[in-house]
Design a protein around this motif. Structure first.
Motif, PDB file in Angstrom:
ATOM      1  N   PRO A 126      27.799  22.167  59.977  1.00  0.00           N
ATOM      2  CA  PRO A 126      27.647  20.627  60.327  1.00  0.00           C
ATOM      3  C   PRO A 126      29.042  20.225  61.038  1.00  0.00           C
ATOM      4  O   PRO A 126      28.937  19.161  61.583  1.00  0.00           O
ATOM      5  N   GLU A 137      34.988  13.355  59.287  1.00  0.00           N
ATOM      6  CA  GLU A 137      34.855  12.094  58.558  1.00  0.00           C
ATOM      7  C   GLU A 137      33.136  11.749  58.183  1.00  0.00           C
ATOM      8  O   GLU A 137      33.117  11.374  57.054  1.00  0.00           O
ATOM      9  N   ALA A 138      32.638  11.741  59.224  1.00  0.00           N
ATOM     10  CA  ALA A 138      31.310  11.543  59.398  1.00  0.00           C
ATOM     11  C   ALA A 138      30.221  12.235  58.146  1.00  0.00           C
ATOM     12  O   ALA A 138      29.551  11.922  57.506  1.00  0.00           O
ATOM     13  N   GLN A 139      30.881  13.551  58.305  1.00  0.00           N
ATOM     14  CA  GLN A 139      30.245  14.488  57.321  1.00  0.00           C
ATOM     15  C   GLN A 139      30.564  14.611  55.870  1.00  0.00           C
ATOM     16  O   GLN A 139      29.947  14.545  54.825  1.00  0.00           O
ATOM     17  N   ALA A 140      31.837  14.115  56.044  1.00  0.00           N
ATOM     18  CA  ALA A 140      32.326  13.819  54.323  1.00  0.00           C
ATOM     19  C   ALA A 140      31.730  12.646  53.688  1.00  0.00           C
ATOM     20  O   ALA A 140      31.559  12.793  52.475  1.00  0.00           O
ATOM     21  N   VAL A 141      31.208  11.778  54.427  1.00  0.00           N
ATOM     22  CA  VAL A 141      30.774  10.553  54.108  1.00  0.00           C
ATOM     23  C   VAL A 141      29.182  11.009  53.452  1.00  0.00           C
ATOM     24  O   VAL A 141      28.670  10.328  52.587  1.00  0.00           O
ATOM     25  N   ARG A 142      28.710  11.889  54.211  1.00  0.00           N
ATOM     26  CA  ARG A 142      27.327  12.157  53.705  1.00  0.00           C
ATOM     27  C   ARG A 142      27.631  13.268  52.590  1.00  0.00           C
ATOM     28  O   ARG A 142      26.443  13.876  52.161  1.00  0.00           O
ATOM     29  N   GLY A 143      28.800  13.339  52.036  1.00  0.00           N
ATOM     30  CA  GLY A 143      28.616  14.359  50.664  1.00  0.00           C
ATOM     31  C   GLY A 143      28.850  15.595  51.127  1.00  0.00           C
ATOM     32  O   GLY A 143      29.031  16.672  50.291  1.00  0.00           O
ATOM     33  N   HIS A 144      29.530  15.888  52.496  1.00  0.00           N
ATOM     34  CA  HIS A 144      29.571  17.150  52.804  1.00  0.00           C
ATOM     35  C   HIS A 144      30.706  17.927  52.180  1.00  0.00           C
ATOM     36  O   HIS A 144      31.914  17.112  52.353  1.00  0.00           O
ATOM     37  N   ARG A 145      31.003  19.074  51.787  1.00  0.00           N
ATOM     38  CA  ARG A 145      32.102  19.553  51.273  1.00  0.00           C
ATOM     39  C   ARG A 145      32.113  21.013  51.709  1.00  0.00           C
ATOM     40  O   ARG A 145      31.101  21.648  51.942  1.00  0.00           O
TER      41      ARG A 145
END
Lengths: 538, 356
Positions: free
Chosen positions: B165, B148-156
């Protein structure tokens, strides 16, 4: 009971000592509080008591430590485990078994204690910490406070005379934290257990503490003495003590009850116009708007019909007990969870059902545990990764990463390994990593958990700067003092619904549960913070 | 074990029935700690159907042709026979039986109870397994937070390198927790290094025992010296058991709420061993030909040997014992190991395992 004589300790590969020439003395049955900013060596000091320092950590130690007549440096932690119970910060990280009873018996089984004796010991600690109804539960079904009580019970299984706790409540919400602290007070007063506690939440324990041991950052000497002696010398104090010092109350009140005696006398004969918190109603369009949002998680409705508006330039505190739906609402706003009904509008665009990565550019979200974000080798690299994720070349970054780091007080740390920093610094690195795309809104989940007073103040300053720059900020928090100081508006949630929405004075001031210390000291004045008091009298 | 030796529908059916009875008896006691994600019945239905259809379509062998798929279709083309259908169904039933037996066993005995049965000499290993089990839910939760935390940073997730990550914080976080746990265990007096040692003698003896075991097995199977091989096997087993017992006695450790090995446990073991022995050991005078049922090339009515049928009844021992116990409140508090709590016989540790 515990005596340190000129103890110095240096970790392996460290260039300066973590403890420098420390001497202190603790009597049998005393309750001592260890305070000091993070990085001042509190944890190291506590670990000297049962020999984890230097036996587990390595490093060079000099000076003399005597605990219950033994020298923990010579005796191993194994020997010391019979005399000193030790409790750590995160409850999950100290469990070996998965059931309450098994966990309590673990150390006893290893010590080859006869089964009958073991039964008695386990029953004993179950009662001491009020755990009997939970005895057969799986540990991962317990709340944080219950788990920490299990950890304390497990540490007491050997019937030690000393209990050492390293910030046992920093990962807990206020209600759980209070449960744990009350259990400690009972152990100290009823059993005469000697307790050494490192803790940020001074206001809860101050009334019960015999001694405060203050470890200043570096350079200056350790201060040890009664609360009244030590409190005036330290700058990290609860609002009650700050007010008392400003108004020269003597003797220094340690409980609200004592404080109210002073405040009533002080208010007597003065006429104070109640402070009005009239703020101009926000104008223009809200940056975030949720309309009738309903969210279900594992078949249960967690958020129902929430209409929330957040305008640019305001800080909204989202409050309510555990499980009220605060975190779920934040996650829904940023797209991590999909609403079953209703829609979410950010910056005049309907973003319901859009990809998290898209929404993330406009709405920054800081999760409870900032460590989940950090993985790069340097602080600077963390910011670069976010930019890369969004396909932004560094020269087209919305803000210059170096400027942002400087603003967050991280300029000197740009080349450090993020996970080696203190809790407060890690949080700011995580914030920098989500703020580098210049989102118009920031959502923060429990941002003050684990922060000391100084780190908390730094966070508040930072948020207020962003607010003045026009950011819309939402804080999901249990921290009443944070809401009182920082928020323009407080939204109270219960069972997934918004039950109150108004200025801090309206929502917090009158609430018997959520009123900050200053409001409790001066009822009817409309004051919430130490600054409010100063403004009116200075 | 029985299930893996026979495809005779009589015996397979009887074993399945025995498992069902034991399961029902156990559930009456409300021993179930974790509800199954999906029911055994549904799993069985799926496996049986799939296995039957797959076998019928892929094995074009047997005399009773049901219909013919045009040979032009690759792989599937050819006659579909009743024999293949029956054999596939039987295989599906056997798989279902194995799965059901393990599930029932799991319901009756928690992992902790199994660990307690581990010899004392291997205690550190048992502790490790226990910690690993405790680590799993924590790590899963941590993994979700990180995603979740990485998704919020625009991680795909686009390529291999996008896993970094997600994996890095998980690994580092896991290491941090492991270190904290090690520290916590040290603070509670756990020191794995001073355990009564696995000294050179112990290691040599275990090695020797294993060599004898393997040698004996090879002798029997490959070179055909039945008696000599058996003697070597027994000597190897004896050596290993002996050294485990010796080391176990030196490790000083006690069990909280030890579970005595009672008559009931013996009865369960005897029933299960008896049932297994009936099928595996070539008893003189027992006609074992009915075990080897084979539908090809021409489906025939399976033979039934009543003695073997009776032997399967040995698997019912745990059910009989369970029926004697008082019924617990169905909606009672969750108790992972009620047997331990009441100090009553452990329900079917052997019954479940012995069956398959």
């Amino acid at each position: 009971m515990i005596r340190f004589e000129y103890v110095s300790f240096t970790y392996p590969n460290a260039d300066r000592p973590a403890l420098d020439n420390i001497s202190l003395h603790l009597l049998d049955g005393e309750f001592a509080l260890v305070v000091g900013p993070s990085g001042s060596g509190k944890s190291t000091l506590l670990r000297c008591v049962n020999g984890l320092t230097p036996h587990f950590s390595g490093g060079v130690i000099s000076g003399g430590v005597t605990v219950n007549g033994l020298d923990p440096i010579e005796a191993s932690p194994k020997v010391m485990s019979r005399h000193v119970g030790f409790v750590f910060q995160t409850p999950e990280a100290q469990f070996v078994m998965d059931r309450v009873e098994d966990e309590l018996a673990f150390a006893l089984e290893n010590a080859a204690m006869p089964p009958q004796e073991m039964r008695i010991r386990v029953e004993e600690v179950l009662d001491l910490l009020d755990l009997a109804p939970l005895r057969h539960r799986q540990l991962d079904t317990l709340s944080g406070g219950e788990r920490q009580r299990v950890a304390i019970a497990a540490a007491l299984a050997f019937r030690p005379q000393i209990l050492v706790l390293d910030e046992p409540t920093s990962q807990l919400d206020p209600k759980s934290a209070e449960d744990v602290l009350q259990a400690l007070v009972r152990l100290n007063t009823d059993l005469g257990l000697t307790i050494l506690l490192a803790e940020h939440r001074l206001e809860r324990v101050l009334p019960f503490v015999d001694q405060i041991i203050y470890l200043p950052a570096t350079g200056s000497d350790l201060v040890q003495g009664s609360s009244a002696q030590v409190l005036p010398q330290i700058d990290l104090t609860p609002p009650l003590v700050q007010v008392a010092q400003k108004l020269d109350w003597s003797p220094l009140p340690l409980t609200l009850k004592e404080g109210r005696r002073h405040s009533l006398r002080w208010l007597d004969g003065r006429t104070i116009a109640p402070k009005s918190h009239s703020e101009s109603p926000p104008a223009g369009r809200p940056y975030i708007r949720s309309e009738g949002v309903q969210v279900a998680f594992k078949g249960q409705t967690v958020v129902q019909g929430v209409d929330l508006q957040v305008w640019p330039g305001e800080i909204v505190a989202l409050m309510g007990r555990n499980g009220a739906g605060k975190t779920t609402l934040l996650k829904t706003l940023v797209g991590l969870m999909r609403p079953k009904q209703g829609q979410i509008v950010v910056d005049d665009q309907n973003v319901t059902g859009r990809d998290v990565a898209d929404i993330g550019r406009k709405v920054g979200y800081l999760p409870q545990n900032p460590g989940a974000l950090l993985f790069a080798d340097t602080v600077r690299e963390e910011l670069a990764v976010t930019l890369r994720n969004h396909g932004l070349p560094p020269q087209h970054a919305p803000v210059d990463p170096e400027t942002l780091l400087a603003e967050l007080g991280l300029a000197g740390k740009a080349d450090d390994y993020p996970r080696d920093l203190s809790v407060g610094e890690q949080q700011r690195v995580a914030l920098a990593a989500i703020m580098v795309t210049c989102p118009g809104a920031l959502l923060l989940d429990e941002p003050t958990r684990g922060l000391d007073y100084r780190a908390k103040q730094q966070l508040i300053d930072l948020l207020q700067r962003r607010q003045r720059a026009g950011a819309a900020i939402v804080l999901a928090t249990h921290d009443v003092e944070l809401a009182a100081i920082a928020a323009n508006r407080v939204v109270l949630m219960s069972q997934g619904e918004v039950i109150a929405n108004g200025s801090p004075a309206e929502v917090l001031g009158a609430s018997p549960l959520f009123a900050p210390q200053v409001a409790r000291l001066f009822p009817g004045t409309g004051w919430l913070t130490v600054d409010d008091v100063c403004e009116s009298i200075c | 074990m029985i299930l893996s030796t026979t495809r005779n529908p009589w015996y397979v059916g009887l074993v399945l029935a025995a498992i069902a009875v034991v399961r029902a008896a156990i559930q009456r006691l409300d021993l179930s700690t974790s509800p199954l994600p999906f029911s055994i019945l549904r799993f069985g239905l799926f496996v049986v159907t799939f296995s039957a259809i797959f076998n019928a379509l892929s094995v074009h062998f047997g005399r009773t042709v049901l219909f013919v798929i045009p040979p032009a279709i690759p792989y599937l083309g050819g006659p579909v026979t009743l024999e293949a259908l029956v054999y596939g169904t039987l295989n599906g039933l056997v798989l279902t039986g194995l799965f059901a037996a393990f599930t029932v066993f799991n319901q009756a005995v928690t992992i902790r109870q199994l660990i307690r049965l581990v010899p004392q000499a291997f205690f550190p290993v048992a502790i490790m397994v226990s910690i690993a089990i405790t680590f799993v839910p924590v790590t899963l939760r941590h993994a979700r937070d990180i995603r979740e935390a990485q998704a919020v940073r625009g991680h795909r997730l686009r390529g291999l390198r996008d896993w970094l990550p997600l994996v890095m914080p998980l690994l580092v976080g896991g290491l941090e927790r492991a270190l904290q746990l090690a520290e916590a265990m040290t603070a509670r007096g756990f020191a794995s290094t001073d355990e009564a040692g696995h000294d050179a003698l112990t290691r040599l003896t275990i090695l020797l025992g294993l060599t004898l075991l393997i040698g004996g097995w090879l002798l029997r199977l490959v070179w055909g010296y039945a008696v000599g091989g058996l003697l070597l096997l027994l000597a190897g087993i004896g050596l290993i058991m002996g050294i485990l017992w010796r080391v176990g006695r030196r490790v000083s450790r006690t069990n909280y709420r030890p579970q005595p090995w009672t008559g009931a446990d013996w009865a369960i073991v005897a029933g299960a061993v008896g049932a297994a022995a009936g099928f595996v050991v070539p008893w003189p005078g027992l006609d074992r030909s009915s075990i080897f049922f084979y539908p090809y090339p021409q489906l025939s009515w399976p033979a039934f040997q009543p003695l073997l049928g009776l032997v399967i009844a040995g698997l019912l021992v745990p059910a009989l014992l369970a029926l004697r116990l008082p019924v617990k409140n169905k909606r009672g508090v969750k108790r992972p190991s009620p047997t331990a709590q009441r100090g009553e016989p452990q329900i079917p540790p052997a019954g479940g395992l012995g069956g398959p």
